[in-house]
Design an enzyme around this catalytic site. Structure first.
Site, PDB file in Angstrom:
ATOM      1  N   GLY B  11       0.898  -1.145   0.000  1.00  0.00           N
ATOM      2  CA  GLY B  11       0.000   0.000   0.000  1.00  0.00           C
ATOM      3  C   GLY B  11       0.933   1.189   0.000  1.00  0.00           C
ATOM      4  CB  CYS B  12       2.332   3.201  -1.750  1.00  0.00           C
ATOM      5  SG  CYS B  12       3.100   1.604  -1.818  1.00  0.00           S
ATOM      6  CB  ALA B  13       2.057   8.122   0.024  1.00  0.00           C
TER       7      ALA B  13
END
Lengths: 500, 364, 151
Positions: B11-13
């Site tokens: 998951g990330c930005a």
């Protein structure tokens, strides 16, 4: 000699207190097992005639009948099983070839059952097919490896495609091997659900022409019923080279099944045996196959995709690659569990390989050679439920054919006695009083329900994997894990072991 | 390179800034933007792509490399010397950051394909470079090509993205397009090569999400000679765009419709001509469909494409002011560096946001 | 009105319609008791010859001969439902209706009072028992315009 050396296979048990002597069982048994004894004033049974088709069991209004394996047992022997001994007795009586119906029932590894599917947890949301779109639409046919545009930047037309609402088709079963009512049931179901059924090598009955858009017409070695009209009547054309139940041999519809309708549809004289030769006598090589593929394309103005069906054999991968380069738009591979109306038992049970392994090998090979986009891959040979379908797609198939499952939906109880022509369910028979037992109004609904039920289940499984279009599952072997498989089996299947 | 897995879940930005007029600005702003989304990362990886940073060597391929050790470096340099004419080979400058440890040897080489090798290969220049890059990544243990485009570079590693930015002294670089990524892998491995952006030639990609169609995409790409050796779905996205835009020479909107295809129910409602086009895209590029939740920013020397999966399972916000376009996982990350943009919106699932330099009509 | 029609091309000749007719008209409504303990006359007849068979019930004619022939007025056509039925109390068992019916679908009741037995369309049920239980959908309850006014 009058003594039959074989023990009866089945025992008919009747719960006397339930039997109301309505004689429905007697009237429904084409094998003449049940009869009413006037003297005893009750129903009796000739066990030795029973094939365990369950027609009486199901029709009995008071559930008074049960069929069991006959209790008499041979001395336990893992080598000389009852089946082996019975077969020898049969041949000692007849001097003939042992015949069987439906698919290979022997106890060999079923790879579908050793494959498990994935599901999303946390990092990737599973998708609820009741709330979100879930797409099963499938196109079968040759696709170019890249999209091409003409000088005016208009997209070039793709080669002809078969459009399916779900990746399932009804496999080839000829009118002759099955009844007209069975054909009508499947054709109408296919048309209502938006899939394809396959005529088998039986020609196209007048009554089925209306379902042309949902028809794959088959051209097999006997060329029965094939003419220009026939080729144009369907949505696609399938050249049948082989069948999983009997790789390497032809077909034989006995003369007694060739009544007026079958005769007209197959374009052969009434009462004559319909013999399909083992090979096509105009195809002795891959070059010859190419010629037939293009002859059929020419005949239909390149408007119909041409499929080539082979049975899964040892070098299927190489053969499939040859078929792809020979110009086929679809390759169909039929595994060794595939069904049949009649096949020599020894061939059915010992020739060919499991469809799961053949599929994995063929898909790998076509990809290695960069041919996978050019052909669609259809597999058959005992796809028993929607999970098998999902596993087949994940291994690399575009779609599956189901035939045994389709017949089961119409009533078949797998007694495997199709070759007797006395199918009590009105499926594998041409006797009018048996044929009428399958009301196509009832049959089509059941076959349609089956496809719809499977489609729902496939959507659930896809959603669970976080996928909302079937194409993202195709060849996606990461969605599979194996259990109880050797390293070599896993390698061939291209699948990791559960836990990895 | 340890801890490689078939596929790393994450998951990330993500964040990206393009100055459409091509004016360059320092890496400070993109660091501030991605830093605001600190909580979307877990220190397992961060990285940046910067376009326009090597103007004096803009005709040379800037090959950034990670090496585990000198042995790997020696082997790869031998390969590079054999296949390229290298004008400069140098250490990528970094500064000490207490939380950044175990960094690999980080080098960059400005180079052109060796002419005889290139002509003998019969390949286009780009394809030649792409194949060399994939060869190093798959065949050279302990070496990893971080980026290989012209006038661009990727700076990434294990750590929070703002720390990575400091580590690489990004405030000293000036680019007209910056993209950034903060990583939250749900599996343990944090290896330097596994951080985003992933690249091939000019393409760089930052990605938030997980591609559930990865197995299908990967095997499709392999048919066209791509080696998915980095074991991540993000790499596959890069290659899909490379395949469709560079190799198949498709218009950008076609490629976008392949990876985030309209639903069949939408296609049925389209005008005949568009319907035929989209239907053909879905048939021919069915294996390029990206399924599962994602938001991505695909960077290129001409601009970027930002895209969500077709049912928008991951966040993506876009904003514009006079000269710039901003994209980020969260609106706050944009407002942090541009408090009052002219326009802010959240694109719909499957709807590509295309940011182009002025005067460029196409990405590729 | 809705009448029962046979699709003889799908009739199996299994006679389950008869079995369920009997059960439906029994006192016990239990299939086994109805057959073993009671002796109910089926309200339908099954015609068969070679491979052709079908079940036949009272056609509930608009101008029913049986109602005209009935000497006591027991046999009446219900104006509302269209069902031709009889009043057991008024039936004297003269069998004139049996002679008058051109379809031969009225029989003598074997059990109890000496009255007649004929199809009542299982009017109390959702559908006639023979239709519901036909294993091949060879019996249907349907409104067919061309059959209206059947004599």
């Amino acid at each position: 000699m009058s003594l039959n050396y074989r023990c009866p296979e089945f025992l008919v048990e009747r719960v006397e207190s339930n039997c109301i002597e309505c004689q429905a069982c007697e009237r429904q048994c084409a094998n003449e097992v049940h009869f009413y004894d006037q003297d005893f004033e009750k129903m009796r049974a000739k066990d030795e005639n029973c094939v365990n088709c369950h027609r009486c069991v199901v029709i009995c209004p008071t559930n008074a009948i049960g069929i069991r394996k006959h209790p008499s047992e041979y001395k336990e022997n893992h080598n000389w099983t009852a089946g082996m001994i019975n077969n020898i007795q049969k041949q000692a009586e007849s001097g003939g070839v042992l015949l069987s119906g439906m698919g290979n029932p022997t106890k060999k590894k079923i790879y579908w059952d050793h494959l498990l599917l994935n599901a999303s947890q946390v990092t990737n949301p599973s998708i609820d097919p009741l709330r979100e779109p879930m797409e099963l639409k499938t196109f079968l046919g040759r696709k170019p490896s890249k999209l091409e545009f003409d000088e005016e930047e208009q997209i070039k037309d793709l080669p002809p495609q078969l459009e399916l609402s779900a990746p399932i088709m009804f496999g080839a079963m000829s009118f002759g091997s099955i009844s007209i009512n069975a054909c009508k049931s499947l054709a109408r179901a296919a048309s209502e659900v938006g899939i394809i059924y396959n005529t088998g090598e039986g020609g196209l009955h007048e009554d089925l022409r209306q379902y042309g858009e949902n028809t794959m017409v088959q051209v097999a070695s006997g060329r029965f019923g094939v003419n220009q009209d026939y080729l144009e009547a369907g949505a696609g054309i399938e050249i049948k080279i082989g069948q999983g139940a009997k790789p390497g041999i032809g077909g034989h519809l006995p003369g007694e099944k060739v009544g007026p309708e079958v005769s007209k549809t197959r374009m052969i004289p009434e009462g004559t045996d319909a013999l399909s030769p083992a090979p096509h006598h105009d195809i002795y090589s891959i070059e010859d196959l190419r010629q037939l593929i293009y002859a059929l394309k020419e005949a239909t103005d390149y408007q119909k995709p041409v499929s080539v069906k082979i049975s899964a054999v040892h070098n299927s991968a190489a053969i499939a690659s040859g078929i792809a380069t020979a110009g086929a738009d679809i390759i169909t591979i039929d595994g060794y569990r595939g069904g049949t109306g009649a096949a020599p038992t020894m061939i059915r049970d010992n020739v060919g390989i499991p469809i799961e392994l053949a599929l994995a090998a063929v898909d790998d090979r076509l990809r290695e050679e960069g041919l996978r986009n050019q052909v669609s891959l259809v597999v058959s040979g005992s796809v028993r439920n929607s999970a098998d379908v999902v596993k087949a797609i994940a291994l690399g198939a575009d779609a599956v054919y189901i035939a045994s499952a389709a017949l089961i939906s119409l009533g078949c109880h797998m007694c495997q006695s199709c070759y007797t022509g006395k199918c009590n369910w009105g499926i594998a028979t041409q006797e009018p009083e048996l044929v009428k037992r399958l009301n196509p109004e009832v049959g089509f609904e059941r076959a349609k329900n089956l496809i719809e039920g499977w489609a729902h289940e496939i959507k659930e499984m896809l959603g669970g994997m976080g996928i909302n279009a079937l194409e993202s599952l195709r060849g996606n072997r990461l969605m599979l894990r194996g259990i109880d498989l050797t390293d070599r089996e896993l390698e061939i299947l291209g699948v990791k072991l559960a836990g990895e | 390179m340890v801890n490689r897995q078939e596929k790393v879940l994450s998951g990330c930005a993500i964040s990206g800034i393009l100055n459409r007029k091509g004016k360059k600005f320092s890496g400070r702003e993109i660091i501030d933007s991605i830093a605001l989304m600190h909580d979307r990362s877990n220190g397992m990886g961060g990285g940046f792509a910067a376009y326009g940073i090597y103007p004096e060597r803009k005709d040379e391929y800037a090959i950034h490399l990670f090496y585990d050790d000198l042995e790997a470096k020696n082997k790869v340099e031998k390969f590079l010397n054999c296949h390229f004419d290298i004008s400069v080979g140098e250490v990528v400058p970094t500064r000490e950051i207490s939380s950044i440890e175990d960094s690999p040897l980080i080098w960059r080489y400005f180079s052109k394909p060796e002419e005889q090798k290139l002509s003998a290969s019969g390949l286009e220049e780009d394809e030649y470079v792409a194949q060399c890059v994939m060869n190093i990544n798959s065949d050279y243990q302990g070496a990893f090509v971080v980026s290989s485009g012209k006038n661009m570079g990727v700076f990434k590693g294990v750590g929070y993205p703002e720390e990575i930015g400091e580590f690489y002294k990004l405030e000293e670089y000036e680019a007209y397009l910056w993209t950034a990524h903060g990583r939250f892998p749900t599996n343990t491995p944090g290896w330097w090569g596994g951080a985003h952006p992933f690249t091939l030639l000019d393409w760089s990609i930052v990605h938030n999400g997980e591609i559930s169609s990865y197995g299908a995409n990967k095997r499709y790409l392999e048919m066209f000679g791509y080696k998915c050796s980095m074991m991540t779905d993000t790499e596959a996205i890069t290659y899909l765009f490379d395949l469709m835009l560079r190799k198949h020479d498709l218009p950008l909107e076609v490629a976008v419709k392949a990876v985030a295809a309209p639903l069949w129910s939408e296609i049925e409602r389209m005008e005949v001509e568009e319907q035929q086009l989209v239907k053909s895209i879905r048939q021919v590029y069915s294996s390029a469909l990206l399924n599962g939740p994602f938001s991505i920013i695909l960077g290129h020397q001409n601009g970027f494409i930002a895209l969500n999966d077709r049912i928008k399972l991951r966040p993506l916000v876009v904003a514009e002011d006079e000269e710039r376009i901003y994209v980020a996982s969260e609106e706050s990350a944009i407002r942090e560096i541009c408090a009052d943009p002219d326009k802010v919106w959240s694109p719909r699932g499957g709807e590509a946001v295309i940011g182009l330099l002025e005067g460029r009509s196409e990405i590729e | 009105m809705k009448r029962i029609y046979a699709k003889e091309e799908y009739c199996l000749g299994c006679k389950l319609c008869e079995v369920y007719c009997v059960t439906s008209h029994s006192a016990s409504k239990d299939i086994i008791k109805a057959h073993k303990l009671e002796s109910i006359t089926p309200r339908l007849i099954i015609e068969s010859s070679d491979n052709l068979s079908f079940a036949l019930q009272c056609r509930h004619c608009d101008e029913a001969d049986c109602t005209r022939a009935c000497i006591t007025g027991a046999m009446q056509k219900d104006e509302e439902t269209g069902v031709v039925n009889y009043d057991e109390e008024r039936c004297v068992g003269c069998w004139t209706c049996i002679m008058a019916c051109s379809f031969g679908v009225i029989r003598r009741e074997q059990a109890g009072k000496k009255v007649i037995a004929k199809c009542d369309l299982c009017i109390e049920e959702e559908a006639p028992a023979c239709v519901t239980n036909c294993p091949n959908d060879a019996l249907v309850l349907a409104e067919r315009a061309e059959e209206e006014g059947v004599q």
